[in-house]
Design a protein around this motif. Structure first.
Motif, short mmCIF file in Angstrom:
data_model
loop_
_atom_site.label_atom_id
_atom_site.label_comp_id
_atom_site.label_asym_id
_atom_site.label_seq_id
_atom_site.Cartn_x
_atom_site.Cartn_y
_atom_site.Cartn_z
N ASP A 222 -11.34 3.99 -20.36
CA ASP A 222 -11.05 2.60 -20.04
C ASP A 222 -10.24 2.46 -18.76
N ARG A 223 -9.40 3.47 -18.49
CA ARG A 223 -8.50 3.42 -17.35
C ARG A 223 -8.43 4.81 -16.72
N VAL A 224 -8.29 4.86 -15.39
CA VAL A 224 -8.27 6.13 -14.67
C VAL A 224 -6.97 6.27 -13.89
N CYS A 225 -6.37 7.46 -13.97
CA CYS A 225 -5.20 7.80 -13.18
C CYS A 225 -5.55 8.97 -12.28
N VAL A 226 -5.33 8.83 -10.99
CA VAL A 226 -5.65 9.87 -10.02
C VAL A 226 -4.36 10.57 -9.62
N MET A 227 -4.36 11.92 -9.68
CA MET A 227 -3.17 12.68 -9.34
C MET A 227 -3.42 13.54 -8.11
N TYR A 228 -2.34 13.74 -7.35
CA TYR A 228 -2.41 14.61 -6.18
C TYR A 228 -1.04 15.22 -5.95
N ALA A 229 -0.98 16.54 -5.84
CA ALA A 229 0.25 17.27 -5.52
C ALA A 229 1.43 16.87 -6.40
N GLY A 230 1.16 16.75 -7.70
CA GLY A 230 2.23 16.46 -8.64
C GLY A 230 2.66 15.02 -8.73
N ARG A 231 1.87 14.12 -8.13
CA ARG A 231 2.20 12.69 -8.18
C ARG A 231 0.99 11.89 -8.62
N LEU A 232 1.26 10.75 -9.24
CA LEU A 232 0.21 9.79 -9.54
C LEU A 232 0.01 8.93 -8.30
N VAL A 233 -1.22 8.94 -7.74
CA VAL A 233 -1.45 8.23 -6.48
C VAL A 233 -2.23 6.93 -6.66
N GLU A 234 -2.96 6.80 -7.76
CA GLU A 234 -3.67 5.55 -8.00
C GLU A 234 -3.95 5.42 -9.48
N LEU A 304 5.10 4.51 -5.56
CA LEU A 304 3.97 4.01 -6.35
C LEU A 304 4.26 2.55 -6.68
N VAL A 305 3.47 1.65 -6.12
CA VAL A 305 3.77 0.23 -6.27
C VAL A 305 2.60 -0.49 -6.93
N PRO A 306 2.89 -1.53 -7.71
CA PRO A 306 1.80 -2.31 -8.31
C PRO A 306 1.11 -3.18 -7.27
N LEU A 314 -0.09 4.58 -4.57
CA LEU A 314 0.97 5.24 -3.82
C LEU A 314 0.46 5.45 -2.39
N CYS A 315 0.65 4.42 -1.56
CA CYS A 315 0.14 4.50 -0.19
C CYS A 315 0.75 3.40 0.66
N PHE A 316 1.29 3.77 1.83
CA PHE A 316 1.81 2.77 2.76
C PHE A 316 0.70 1.90 3.32
N ARG A 317 -0.51 2.46 3.42
CA ARG A 317 -1.59 1.78 4.13
C ARG A 317 -2.38 0.81 3.26
N THR A 318 -2.06 0.72 1.98
CA THR A 318 -2.85 -0.11 1.08
C THR A 318 -2.90 -1.56 1.55
#
Length: 345
Positions: A222-234, A304-306, A314-318
């Motif tokens: 139902d929901r997806v969490c993407v991880m990279y280098a020990g952090r949740l990024v999306e 990581l911002v909503p 988790l991205c400055f460019r979002t």
């Protein structure tokens, strides 16, 4: 939806060579009752470590901080006796490789019987009858005879079914499936995934599906969490993430999926590899591999911002690069036998 598990600020440090190496950097994650959550990312992203830490299954060299609440009960730092009452009974885990998880010198019936005795107090004929019922439930024919078999006498797909039966022995509220279809051919893979779907439908059990295969995740959560280098990024609802991913890393994973029809095209891979935990770059860990990174990304780590009520990134460019449509991964259940849909990671 009621929250079954709440993870807040989970960090993991491993002692190595006289120094401390951080593998997880403050994971915040919820799993609702009856919900299916997918956890994706390249090897080394911290997917399995997150749940091994949550269940207290990491070795003594690991230092775990943060909070993991299961129905209001704190699991981080809990005594072993308490964790043993929760593991298997409330939360069960299917590990990646059944051939290495099953004991090669014990018969299948004894291994399932141990789980039944530990979590439900069943012994003797009652445990044997329930073990046979579980084998029937996971689609293993001639269950009474298979209880006398050793793991090497069964195929990889049947051993995976045995692992699922053992996980179901405690009638858990949450099942952690860590790469449950690894090394299985496409036909058996589809059968295992249908089995997990049927079990969830019948029992109302929640599930966390850890996988590299984005097609498998797209069809089953139902929901997806993407991880990279020990952090949740999306984090986003499944349909939202696959239709309009926001993080450059998520876009890269989806762009690397091979198409099963249409003209042949060169796969677009993400350059480089996941950095080692002891050699993380300054700033955003993905910045050295990201075509959209600027000086800000290389200078400091983004939070990581909503984005809205259901998405976090988790991205400055979002704010400058809104969600972009990407081709959907092929459904897991329609894949021809022998083909491979695993993303090029």
């Amino acid at each position: 939806m009621d929250k079954l598990v709440e993870i807040r600020g989970l960090t993991v440090d491993f002692a190595q060579g006289g120094r401390s190496i951080r593998a997880l950097h403050g994971i915040d994650l919820d799993v609702g009752a009856g919900e299916a959550v997918g956890l994706v990312g390249e090897s080394g992203s911290g997917k399995s470590v997150t749940w091994l830490a949550a269940l207290g299954l990491l070795p003594g060299t690991a230092s775990i901080r943060g909070s993991v609440m299961l129905d209001g009960r704190q699991m981080v730092g809990a005594p072993r006796s308490m964790l043993e009452t929760l593991r298997g009974r409330r939360v069960a885990m299917i590990f990646q490789d059944p051939s290495s998880s099953l004991n090669p010198v014990l018969r299948i019936g004894r291994q399932i019987g141990e789980a039944l005795g530990l979590h439900r107090g069943l012994k003797g004929a009652a445990a044997e009858a329930e073990a046979k019922r579980l084998l029937d439930r996971v689609g293993i024919a001639n269950g009474a005879r298979r209880l006398r078999d050793y793991p090497h006498e069964l195929s990889g797909g049947m051993n995976q079914r045995v692992m699922i039966a053992m996980a179901l022995a405690g009638e858990p509220d949450l099942l952690i499936a860590d790469e449950p279809t690894t090394a299985l051919d496409a036909t058996v893979q589809a059968q295992i995934l249908r089995l997990l779907q049927d079990i969830r439908r019948d029992s109302g059990m929640a599930m966390v599906l850890i996988s590299h295969d984005l097609g498998v995740v797209a069809e089953n959560v139902d929901r997806v969490c993407v991880m990279y280098a020990g952090r949740l990024v999306e984090e986003a609802a499944s349909d939202t993430l696959f239709d309009r991913p926001r993080h450059p890393y998520t876009r890269g994973l989806l762009a690397a999926l091979p198409a099963l029809d249409g003209p042949r095209t060169r796969l677009v891979s993400i350059p480089g590899s996941v950095p080692e935990p002891w050699n993380l770059p300054k700033g955003c860990a993905f910045a050295p591999r990201c075509g959209e990174a600027d000086e800000t990304c290389h200078g400091s780590a983004p939070p990581l911002v909503p984005v809205n009520e259901t998405e976090r990134v988790l991205c400055f460019r979002t704010r400058y690069f809104p969600a972009a449509p990407v081709r959907q991964p092929e459904p897991a259940t329609t894949m021809p036998q022998g083909a491979s849909r695993e993303a090029v990671l």
